[in-house]
Design a protein around this motif. Sequence first.
Motif, PDB file in Angstrom:
ATOM      1  N   THR A  96       0.863  -1.297  -0.198  1.00  0.00           N
ATOM      2  CA  THR A  96      -0.039   0.008  -0.005  1.00  0.00           C
ATOM      3  C   THR A  96       0.830   1.292   0.198  1.00  0.00           C
ATOM      4  O   THR A  96       0.471   2.305  -0.442  1.00  0.00           O
ATOM      5  N   TYR A  97       2.110   1.151   0.343  1.00  0.00           N
ATOM      6  CA  TYR A  97       3.034   2.413   0.452  1.00  0.00           C
ATOM      7  C   TYR A  97       4.009   2.423  -0.582  1.00  0.00           C
ATOM      8  O   TYR A  97       4.355   3.523  -1.014  1.00  0.00           O
ATOM      9  N   SER A  98       4.181   1.308  -1.283  1.00  0.00           N
ATOM     10  CA  SER A  98       5.549   1.362  -2.378  1.00  0.00           C
ATOM     11  C   SER A  98       5.088   0.892  -3.702  1.00  0.00           C
ATOM     12  O   SER A  98       3.930   0.186  -3.830  1.00  0.00           O
ATOM     13  N   ASP A  99       5.262   1.714  -4.939  1.00  0.00           N
ATOM     14  CA  ASP A  99       5.000   1.265  -6.311  1.00  0.00           C
ATOM     15  C   ASP A  99       5.744   0.182  -6.585  1.00  0.00           C
ATOM     16  O   ASP A  99       5.462  -0.294  -7.813  1.00  0.00           O
ATOM     17  N   THR A 100       6.717  -0.408  -5.804  1.00  0.00           N
ATOM     18  CA  THR A 100       7.291  -1.565  -6.416  1.00  0.00           C
ATOM     19  C   THR A 100       6.486  -2.721  -6.460  1.00  0.00           C
ATOM     20  O   THR A 100       6.691  -3.648  -7.359  1.00  0.00           O
ATOM     21  N   TRP A 101       5.392  -2.870  -5.704  1.00  0.00           N
ATOM     22  CA  TRP A 101       4.737  -4.132  -5.496  1.00  0.00           C
ATOM     23  C   TRP A 101       3.579  -4.198  -6.958  1.00  0.00           C
ATOM     24  O   TRP A 101       3.191  -5.281  -7.095  1.00  0.00           O
ATOM     25  N   GLN A 102       3.600  -3.183  -7.722  1.00  0.00           N
ATOM     26  CA  GLN A 102       2.673  -3.335  -9.047  1.00  0.00           C
ATOM     27  C   GLN A 102       3.554  -4.082 -10.147  1.00  0.00           C
ATOM     28  O   GLN A 102       3.082  -4.630 -11.027  1.00  0.00           O
ATOM     29  N   TYR A 103       5.045  -4.312  -9.655  1.00  0.00           N
ATOM     30  CA  TYR A 103       5.682  -5.104 -10.644  1.00  0.00           C
ATOM     31  C   TYR A 103       5.979  -6.633 -10.490  1.00  0.00           C
ATOM     32  O   TYR A 103       6.690  -7.316 -10.761  1.00  0.00           O
ATOM     33  N   PHE A 104       5.182  -6.767  -8.858  1.00  0.00           N
ATOM     34  CA  PHE A 104       5.510  -8.279  -8.474  1.00  0.00           C
ATOM     35  C   PHE A 104       4.140  -8.764  -8.057  1.00  0.00           C
ATOM     36  O   PHE A 104       3.268  -8.061  -7.790  1.00  0.00           O
ATOM     37  N   ASN A 105       4.047 -10.266  -8.424  1.00  0.00           N
ATOM     38  CA  ASN A 105       3.086 -11.035  -7.936  1.00  0.00           C
ATOM     39  C   ASN A 105       3.188 -11.754  -6.644  1.00  0.00           C
ATOM     40  O   ASN A 105       4.301 -12.520  -6.657  1.00  0.00           O
ATOM     41  N   THR A 106       2.383 -11.459  -5.543  1.00  0.00           N
ATOM     42  CA  THR A 106       2.701 -11.948  -4.090  1.00  0.00           C
ATOM     43  C   THR A 106       1.864 -13.157  -3.914  1.00  0.00           C
ATOM     44  O   THR A 106       2.071 -13.828  -3.136  1.00  0.00           O
ATOM     45  N   TRP A 107       0.763 -13.620  -5.008  1.00  0.00           N
ATOM     46  CA  TRP A 107       0.030 -14.613  -4.863  1.00  0.00           C
ATOM     47  C   TRP A 107      -0.108 -15.290  -5.934  1.00  0.00           C
ATOM     48  O   TRP A 107      -1.093 -15.775  -6.437  1.00  0.00           O
ATOM     49  N   ASP A 108       1.129 -15.921  -6.463  1.00  0.00           N
ATOM     50  CA  ASP A 108       1.079 -16.703  -7.628  1.00  0.00           C
ATOM     51  C   ASP A 108       0.814 -18.199  -7.365  1.00  0.00           C
ATOM     52  O   ASP A 108       1.647 -18.741  -6.473  1.00  0.00           O
ATOM     53  N   PRO A 109      -0.340 -18.956  -7.873  1.00  0.00           N
ATOM     54  CA  PRO A 109      -0.624 -20.281  -7.689  1.00  0.00           C
ATOM     55  C   PRO A 109       0.435 -21.047  -7.847  1.00  0.00           C
ATOM     56  O   PRO A 109       0.931 -22.122  -7.212  1.00  0.00           O
ATOM     57  N   GLN A 110       1.589 -21.042  -8.796  1.00  0.00           N
ATOM     58  CA  GLN A 110       2.475 -21.769  -8.989  1.00  0.00           C
ATOM     59  C   GLN A 110       3.673 -21.658  -7.971  1.00  0.00           C
ATOM     60  O   GLN A 110       4.369 -22.635  -7.774  1.00  0.00           O
ATOM     61  N   PRO A 113       3.483 -20.337  -4.533  1.00  0.00           N
ATOM     62  CA  PRO A 113       2.562 -19.734  -3.519  1.00  0.00           C
ATOM     63  C   PRO A 113       3.484 -19.001  -2.171  1.00  0.00           C
ATOM     64  O   PRO A 113       3.221 -18.214  -1.480  1.00  0.00           O
ATOM     65  N   THR A 114       4.613 -19.550  -2.120  1.00  0.00           N
ATOM     66  CA  THR A 114       5.988 -19.126  -0.997  1.00  0.00           C
ATOM     67  C   THR A 114       6.761 -18.328  -1.780  1.00  0.00           C
ATOM     68  O   THR A 114       7.773 -17.861  -1.006  1.00  0.00           O
ATOM     69  N   LYS A 115       6.378 -17.605  -2.801  1.00  0.00           N
ATOM     70  CA  LYS A 115       7.664 -16.526  -3.530  1.00  0.00           C
ATOM     71  C   LYS A 115       6.992 -15.336  -3.939  1.00  0.00           C
ATOM     72  O   LYS A 115       5.623 -15.238  -4.162  1.00  0.00           O
ATOM     73  N   VAL A 116       7.808 -14.395  -4.221  1.00  0.00           N
ATOM     74  CA  VAL A 116       7.155 -13.247  -4.767  1.00  0.00           C
ATOM     75  C   VAL A 116       7.895 -13.080  -6.243  1.00  0.00           C
ATOM     76  O   VAL A 116       9.209 -13.522  -6.503  1.00  0.00           O
ATOM     77  N   VAL A 117       7.131 -12.962  -7.168  1.00  0.00           N
ATOM     78  CA  VAL A 117       7.225 -13.097  -8.687  1.00  0.00           C
ATOM     79  C   VAL A 117       7.178 -12.260  -9.299  1.00  0.00           C
ATOM     80  O   VAL A 117       6.386 -11.224  -9.176  1.00  0.00           O
ATOM     81  N   CYS A 118       8.325 -11.613 -10.226  1.00  0.00           N
ATOM     82  CA  CYS A 118       8.465 -10.622 -10.762  1.00  0.00           C
ATOM     83  C   CYS A 118       7.707 -10.939 -12.167  1.00  0.00           C
ATOM     84  O   CYS A 118       7.335 -11.974 -12.808  1.00  0.00           O
ATOM     85  N   LYS A 119       6.647  -9.882 -12.466  1.00  0.00           N
ATOM     86  CA  LYS A 119       5.765  -9.881 -13.516  1.00  0.00           C
ATOM     87  C   LYS A 119       6.463  -9.732 -14.990  1.00  0.00           C
ATOM     88  O   LYS A 119       5.606  -9.975 -15.933  1.00  0.00           O
ATOM     89  N   LYS A 120       7.459  -9.269 -15.018  1.00  0.00           N
ATOM     90  CA  LYS A 120       8.236  -8.969 -16.226  1.00  0.00           C
ATOM     91  C   LYS A 120       8.933 -10.099 -16.691  1.00  0.00           C
ATOM     92  O   LYS A 120       9.133 -10.512 -17.835  1.00  0.00           O
ATOM     93  N   CYS A 121       9.801 -10.904 -15.778  1.00  0.00           N
ATOM     94  CA  CYS A 121      10.744 -11.767 -16.202  1.00  0.00           C
ATOM     95  C   CYS A 121      10.439 -13.053 -15.358  1.00  0.00           C
ATOM     96  O   CYS A 121      11.235 -13.967 -15.557  1.00  0.00           O
ATOM     97  N   ASN A 122       9.283 -13.085 -14.319  1.00  0.00           N
ATOM     98  CA  ASN A 122       9.001 -14.276 -13.654  1.00  0.00           C
ATOM     99  C   ASN A 122      10.278 -14.742 -12.564  1.00  0.00           C
ATOM    100  O   ASN A 122      10.281 -15.962 -12.478  1.00  0.00           O
ATOM    101  N   HIS A 123      10.991 -13.731 -12.276  1.00  0.00           N
ATOM    102  CA  HIS A 123      12.284 -14.112 -11.533  1.00  0.00           C
ATOM    103  C   HIS A 123      11.469 -14.447 -10.038  1.00  0.00           C
ATOM    104  O   HIS A 123      10.639 -13.393  -9.706  1.00  0.00           O
ATOM    105  N   THR A 124      11.834 -15.382  -9.111  1.00  0.00           N
ATOM    106  CA  THR A 124      11.292 -15.375  -8.032  1.00  0.00           C
ATOM    107  C   THR A 124      12.061 -15.055  -6.754  1.00  0.00           C
ATOM    108  O   THR A 124      13.133 -14.971  -6.882  1.00  0.00           O
TER     109      THR A 124
END
Length: 293
Positions: free
Chosen positions: A59-73, A75-86
């Motif tokens: 809610t405070y940082s714009d960083t999280w719009q580039y990362f997926n925190t609830w990826d089903p594949q 579930p315990t990782k933070v996934v980059c939306k651009k390169c799928n780096h975890t």
Amino acid sequence: MSDYEFYYDEYQESEYNEEENETTDNERNKPFQEPPQEPSQEPPQEHSQEEDNLKKAKTYSDTWQYFNTWDPQHPTKVVCKKCNHTYSKSTGISTLKEHLKKVHGIVIDKIKKTQTKLNFPRVDPWPKKDMLVRDQALVEWITETMIILEPLERATVYLSAAQYPTIADIRFVFLGILEHLESIIGDNDFEQKELASSVNQKIGEYWNIINQQTLVSTVLDPRYKLSLFEVGASAAEAVSAVTSLLANYHHVTIPENRDVDETSSVSSVSNVSDELDRYLALQVDENVKPLLW
């Protein structure tokens, strides 16, 4: 009672005892069975503290719009939306920013938090008319307090900026403060007389010490001489103190093997007095450098 009835009752009793014994033996030989349990209901899964922190950071940082925190594949990782780096969910926000900057050329500005504004009207317990009277009284109190403390502030600035500060400057400052406080105390329209009297009393206690310690140094300061003494007894006392000190100093500096009679002693005091009179006859020079004079 006949014999037949007696034997019949005895037979029934023995048959009842045998059935009871058989029931007891069957219960002992029967394997133990746990009572049926109701199906357990698992409590709803609660988000961990780590996930809550992620939500707050999102809610405070714009960083999280580039990362997926609830990826089903993942579930315990933070996934980059651009390169799928975890990354692990415990990864700091600075690491994620560094990834966006180096890999994708995206620079995230620093977090700017704004203070929450409370959306309810302010209610002043004072009526409007009384509030105006209160505010006016407060302004007058602050103004008069500043008037009392003004010479103290000016004295601090004066002594700090002096190129050649001497002990005579201290006498000059004390006299200015005392004169200012006495004029305030004598003003009938001034409301803070009690505060001014308290400050004047404290300054007066220090003045009793400063007055005696600064007599000679003030007279011998070419910028002041007798200008800081009242004409009359005060000035005469200062001149007498300087004359006595210089005469004693002249007497001590006479060699021990030289005979000193009363005539020469009186002559030396007269010479000191004449020299002091010539010094005091010169005009006061406020621009002179006392330490170089």
